[in-house]
Design a protein around this motif. Structure first.
Motif, PDB file in Angstrom:
ATOM      1  N   THR A 167     -10.684  -0.080  -9.772  1.00 48.95           N
ATOM      2  CA  THR A 167     -11.009  -1.347 -10.419  1.00 48.95           C
ATOM      3  C   THR A 167      -9.747  -2.076 -10.820  1.00 48.95           C
ATOM      4  N   ARG A 168      -9.875  -3.383 -10.922  1.00 49.80           N
ATOM      5  CA  ARG A 168      -8.752  -4.218 -11.336  1.00 49.80           C
ATOM      6  C   ARG A 168      -9.231  -5.147 -12.433  1.00 49.80           C
ATOM      7  N   ASN A 169      -8.364  -5.419 -13.349  1.00 56.40           N
ATOM      8  CA  ASN A 169      -8.673  -6.379 -14.403  1.00 56.40           C
ATOM      9  C   ASN A 169      -8.142  -7.734 -13.995  1.00 56.40           C
ATOM     10  N   MET A 170      -8.921  -8.760 -14.273  1.00 50.84           N
ATOM     11  CA  MET A 170      -8.524 -10.114 -13.929  1.00 50.84           C
ATOM     12  C   MET A 170      -8.710 -10.988 -15.162  1.00 50.84           C
ATOM     13  N   ILE A 171      -7.707 -11.720 -15.498  1.00 47.50           N
ATOM     14  CA  ILE A 171      -7.790 -12.626 -16.636  1.00 47.50           C
ATOM     15  C   ILE A 171      -8.003 -14.033 -16.096  1.00 47.50           C
ATOM     16  N   ILE A 172      -9.070 -14.646 -16.558  1.00 46.36           N
ATOM     17  CA  ILE A 172      -9.402 -15.994 -16.104  1.00 46.36           C
ATOM     18  C   ILE A 172      -9.204 -16.945 -17.270  1.00 46.36           C
ATOM     19  N   LYS A 204     -17.599 -11.900 -11.029  1.00 45.25           N
ATOM     20  CA  LYS A 204     -17.176 -10.883 -10.049  1.00 45.25           C
ATOM     21  C   LYS A 204     -17.705 -11.215  -8.658  1.00 45.25           C
ATOM     22  N   ASP A 205     -18.972 -11.592  -8.570  1.00 47.12           N
ATOM     23  CA  ASP A 205     -19.548 -11.959  -7.263  1.00 47.12           C
ATOM     24  C   ASP A 205     -18.816 -13.161  -6.670  1.00 47.12           C
ATOM     25  N   ALA A 206     -18.481 -14.150  -7.501  1.00 48.09           N
ATOM     26  CA  ALA A 206     -17.768 -15.333  -7.005  1.00 48.09           C
ATOM     27  C   ALA A 206     -16.386 -14.951  -6.480  1.00 48.09           C
ATOM     28  N   VAL A 207     -15.689 -14.080  -7.195  1.00 45.63           N
ATOM     29  CA  VAL A 207     -14.362 -13.661  -6.768  1.00 45.63           C
ATOM     30  C   VAL A 207     -14.464 -12.841  -5.483  1.00 45.63           C
ATOM     31  N   ASP A 208     -15.453 -11.955  -5.392  1.00 46.06           N
ATOM     32  CA  ASP A 208     -15.639 -11.149  -4.191  1.00 46.06           C
ATOM     33  C   ASP A 208     -15.917 -12.024  -2.975  1.00 46.06           C
ATOM     34  N   GLN A 209     -16.679 -13.091  -3.157  1.00 44.95           N
ATOM     35  CA  GLN A 209     -16.999 -13.998  -2.040  1.00 44.95           C
ATOM     36  C   GLN A 209     -15.801 -14.854  -1.665  1.00 44.95           C
ATOM     37  N   TRP A 210     -14.926 -15.113  -2.617  1.00 46.16           N
ATOM     38  CA  TRP A 210     -13.747 -15.929  -2.392  1.00 46.16           C
ATOM     39  C   TRP A 210     -12.792 -15.186  -1.539  1.00 46.16           C
TER      40      TRP A 210
END
Length: 40
Positions: free
Chosen positions: A2-7, A34-40
């Motif tokens: 897993t990775r942490n992402m700061i938005i 998460k789904d949006a980032v995965d699709q990106w």
């Protein structure tokens, strides 16, 4: 792994819209992002 992402940059309006969508879909805001980032 897993990775942490700061938005940054979610204003109150976007956060409110995400909250509405998460309630409609029965999932968390984190799941939507998460789904949006995965699709990106």
């Amino acid at each position: 792994m897993t990775r942490n992402m700061i938005i940054r940059g979610f204003d109150d309006e976007i956060h409110s819209q995400l909250g509405d969508q998460s309630k409609k879909k029965g999932v968390s805001i984190n799941s939507i992002v998460k789904d949006a980032v995965d699709q990106w």
